[in-house]
Design an enzyme around this catalytic site. Structure first.
Site, PDB file in Angstrom:
ATOM      1  N   HIS A  63      15.180 -11.297  75.928  1.00  0.00           N
ATOM      2  CA  HIS A  63      15.783 -11.087  77.255  1.00  0.00           C
ATOM      3  C   HIS A  63      15.459  -9.678  77.768  1.00  0.00           C
ATOM      4  O   HIS A  63      14.991  -9.514  78.900  1.00  0.00           O
ATOM      5  CB  HIS A  63      17.304 -11.279  77.164  1.00  0.00           C
ATOM      6  CG  HIS A  63      18.006 -11.187  78.479  1.00  0.00           C
ATOM      7  ND1 HIS A  63      18.484 -12.293  79.147  1.00  0.00           N
ATOM      8  CD2 HIS A  63      18.315 -10.123  79.265  1.00  0.00           C
ATOM      9  CE1 HIS A  63      19.048 -11.914  80.280  1.00  0.00           C
ATOM     10  NE2 HIS A  63      18.971 -10.585  80.368  1.00  0.00           N
ATOM     11  N   GLU A  64      15.683  -8.669  76.926  1.00  0.00           N
ATOM     12  CA  GLU A  64      15.418  -7.289  77.346  1.00  0.00           C
ATOM     13  C   GLU A  64      13.919  -7.031  77.495  1.00  0.00           C
ATOM     14  O   GLU A  64      13.495  -6.276  78.375  1.00  0.00           O
ATOM     15  CB  GLU A  64      16.035  -6.300  76.350  1.00  0.00           C
ATOM     16  CG  GLU A  64      17.545  -6.381  76.228  1.00  0.00           C
ATOM     17  CD  GLU A  64      18.251  -6.216  77.556  1.00  0.00           C
ATOM     18  OE1 GLU A  64      17.738  -5.490  78.431  1.00  0.00           O
ATOM     19  OE2 GLU A  64      19.320  -6.820  77.739  1.00  0.00           O
ATOM     20  N   PRO A  83      34.760   8.853  95.784  1.00  0.00           N
ATOM     21  CA  PRO A  83      35.657   9.487  94.798  1.00  0.00           C
ATOM     22  C   PRO A  83      34.892  10.446  93.886  1.00  0.00           C
ATOM     23  O   PRO A  83      33.758  10.184  93.487  1.00  0.00           O
ATOM     24  CB  PRO A  83      36.203   8.290  94.004  1.00  0.00           C
ATOM     25  CG  PRO A  83      36.007   7.107  94.883  1.00  0.00           C
ATOM     26  CD  PRO A  83      34.787   7.384  95.693  1.00  0.00           C
TER      27      PRO A  83
END
EC number: 3.4.24.-
Length: 654
Positions: A460-461, A239
């Site tokens: 976490h990052e 698309p």
């Protein structure tokens, strides 16, 4: 002067069939109003009537339908002052005498007895004569009997006209023109401004369709050598890559009649309408040949037959497809009509539709590469007031994986961001902010996190960033942020290589990087949170692809269970034992890479903490900060075409 007067003369109104309908209605109304009586009479009451009767003024009383009395006065009574206004007037010429008065009475028997009683007291020549008649209005009765049918037919015509959207007569002869094709015609009278110059990139696809246009303009150039004009071309691609835009350019360049419609325009609730519209479409195209028919989203009617068991064999969509197949390559097919079609789901199309002789060419319109993205940017940057010295090549390097529609949206978003900041021109930073906005989502600085939550997100990052920095096949990291965007609470942005193949080592390193955030939480807090939902979705999808699609697992072997056409339906193409093996291998890949991330982060625990503290302090850190804390990246296997900016996010799922 005579010529001027002729030109100035007003145009006569065009004849309309509604005039006939209106005339018939007026005729019936006139019959109803005037049919029961040829004149107008004065009204009176029963009490006044009996007074006139006692005075001997009444010559005759005519009782109509046992409810209405028509009163006729004598000549002497008509000359009296009180009856001068009672003389009836006639709308139409008549030879019969009209009544002077009319009135309605109640009980007939009582009314008749009252007349007889008064008549007994009168002289013989003054007694009133009583007669009985029955009157009817056949035209009025006919009107009322036909009225329900007229209303039903009128409502039916209204509904059918609305459903057929005002179309003309169809080739299948359906009533009220429901079977007419809904194709929009572009010819020499239609102004189509899109040309091949407006289609940036897609050089290979443009060459193919330009040749088709040239076929129609100069057919002898090809037929002299014994060649035949191709009957159809199918545009296939993801698309937003420009399939419909390419068709618009063909319409603007071809200078031949161009019929454009969508696959869903053939679909209707009535049986046989789709096939009729196909016949009508090709009939119109043959009448105007040479011509081009463009069917957008052809998968709406071109889906492989016999796959939908719920609808049975007599399916309206299949009938439409069968008619399309016949028209494209059947007995009596006109070779001067070329069919263009577009779809992003070529894998589900019927094999009979895809064969040579119907769609001779399949033109693949893929996502643009670096050079094509640069050309697309040049087209979409023209209407913008951009800053001087804007590096278009830099922008094209920041947007790999973007389709033409994505780039158009990016340019528009950058202009909106610049306007929001009251700038006079769109600058480089506005485009970078637009990339962040499109890929990551809207920035949500209003989200308030607790200290513990912010610390968890930062580690976490930082885990993602640290693992990616020390793995050879991981993509280089550009920046890390703990500012929430869209559904993500934080994001690590990478710069992957534009490549057409992926090796097993690349898959495993990417899975390890994705599990790095979850591993960092385990090491620092000795527990994990729900924030890694998107990470788990990502690694599960990749591990499943390795095992089931690409044959990159030793135990499952060099086989694939990829089924793009959905031919297997609800039946698994493997045994229960194989299913169990697949499940175990997918789990084993993910768990192995999780342990690998844990081991790496344990050895880099000190720099992991420094990186997390820097994130908590600044919220957004870039490559320079990573080099300062982690040192130079030990691997430089990527070339200068590392151009994507992609995120791995932590999603909070409550």
């Amino acid at each position: 002067m005579a010529d001027k007067n002729k030109k100035a003369a007003p145009k006569k109104p065009k004849f309309s069939p509604y005039w006939i309908y209106g005339g018939i209605i007026i005729f019936f109304i006139a019959l109803q109003i005037f049919g029961s009586s040829a004149g107008t009479e004065n009204k009176t009451s029963p009490s006044q009537f009996f007074e006139f009767l006692k005075e001997g003024d009444i010559e005759k009383v005519e009782i109509v339908n046992n409810t209405i009395a028509k009163v006729y006065l004598t000549k002497e009574a008509e000359s009296k002052e009180e009856h001068k206004k009672s003389k009836p007037t006639s709308i139409f010429p008549t030879t019969t005498k009209l009544p002077n008065y009319t009135f309605q009475f109640g009980d007939l028997k009582l009314f008749q007895e009252s007349i007889n009683t008064i008549n007994k007291d009168l002289e013989q020549d003054k007694k009133a004569q009583v007669t009985f008649t029955q009157e009817s209005n056949p035209w009025g009765e006919l009107l009322f009997s036909l009225l329900p049918f007229i209303l039903l037919i009128g409502v039916w015509i209204f509904i059918m006209r609305r459903m057929s959207s005002g179309g003309g007569g169809g080739a299948g002869g359906q009533i009220f023109n429901i079977g007419k094709s809904k194709a929009k015609l572009f010819d020499e009278n239609s102004e189509v401004k899109t040309t091949f110059k407006d289609v940036a990139g897609l050089e290979g696809a443009k060459e193919e369709v330009q040749e088709i246009v040239d076929f129609l303009k100069n057919p002898s150039k090809y037929t002299n050598l014994g060649g035949k004009i191709p009957k159809g071309a199918l545009l296939v691609g993801p698309p937003g890559t420009g399939k419909t835009l390419l068709a618009k350019a063909v319409a603007g360049e071809a200078k031949v009649p161009f019929f454009s419609l969508s696959g869903s325009d053939f679909v209707e609730m009535f049986v046989g309408v789709g096939a009729s519209r196909v016949r009508d479409l090709f009939k119109q195209a043959k009448e105007k040949s040479p011509a081009i028919i463009f069917i957008d989203e052809i998968d709406a009617i071109g889906r492989a037959r016999g796959k939908n068991a719920m609808s049975g064999s007599n399916d309206e969509r299949e009938n439409t497809l069968n008619q399309l197949l016949t028209e494209m390559d059947g007995f009596g097919t006109n070779t001067n009509v070329i069919v263009l079609a577009a779809t992003n789901r070529a894998d589900i199309l019927d094999s009979a539709l895809m064969r040579a002789g119907r769609f001779d060419r399949q033109i693949h319109v893929d996502l643009p590469n670096l050079t094509e993205r640069k050309a697309i940017f040049e087209v979409h940057l023209k209407p913008l007031k951009k800053a001087e010295g804007l590096d278009i090549e830099f922008l094209s390097k920041q947007t790999p994986g973007f389709s033409g529609a994505d780039i158009a949206n990016l340019c528009n978003e950058a202009a909106l961001i610049a306007a929001r900041k009251d700038k006079k021109a769109v600058e480089k930073q506005d485009f970078l902010d637009a990339v962040d906005r499109i890929v990551g989502g809207l920035e949500k600085r209003s989200n308030l996190f607790s200290v513990e939550e912010k610390k968890t997100i930062a580690y976490h990052e930082a885990g993602h960033a640290t693992v990616s920095w020390f793995l050879e096949h991981a993509d280089p990291l550009v920046k890390v942020t703990i500012v929430p965007r869209g559904r993500s609470l934080g994001a690590a942005w990478y710069l992957p290589q534009e490549a057409y193949i992926t090796r097993t080592s690349k898959f495993l390193d990417e899975i390890c990087v994705t599990m790095g955030g979850r591993a960092a939480e385990k090491i620092i807090f000795d527990q994990i949170s729900t924030g890694a939902l998107s990470d788990l979705e990502n690694v599960t999808k990749k591990a499943k692809a390795m095992v089931m699609i690409y044959g990159l697992n030793e135990k499952v072997g060099n086989i694939t269970f990829y089924d793009p056409a959905g031919e297997n339906g609800f039946v698994k193409p493997y045994s229960e034992k194989t299913a169990e093996l697949i499940d175990n291998e997918i789990k084993n890949i993910v768990e192995t890479q999780f342990q690998r991330a844990l081991t790496l982060l344990e050895s880099k625990k000190d720099v992991l903490k420094k990186l997390a503290e820097r994130l908590i302090e600044r919220e957004v850190i870039f490559k320079d900060d990573l080099e300062e804390i982690l040192g130079k990246r030990p691997f430089t296997n990527h070339d200068s075409k590392l151009v994507i900016e992609e995120k791995t996010s932590t999603n909070e799922e409550e």
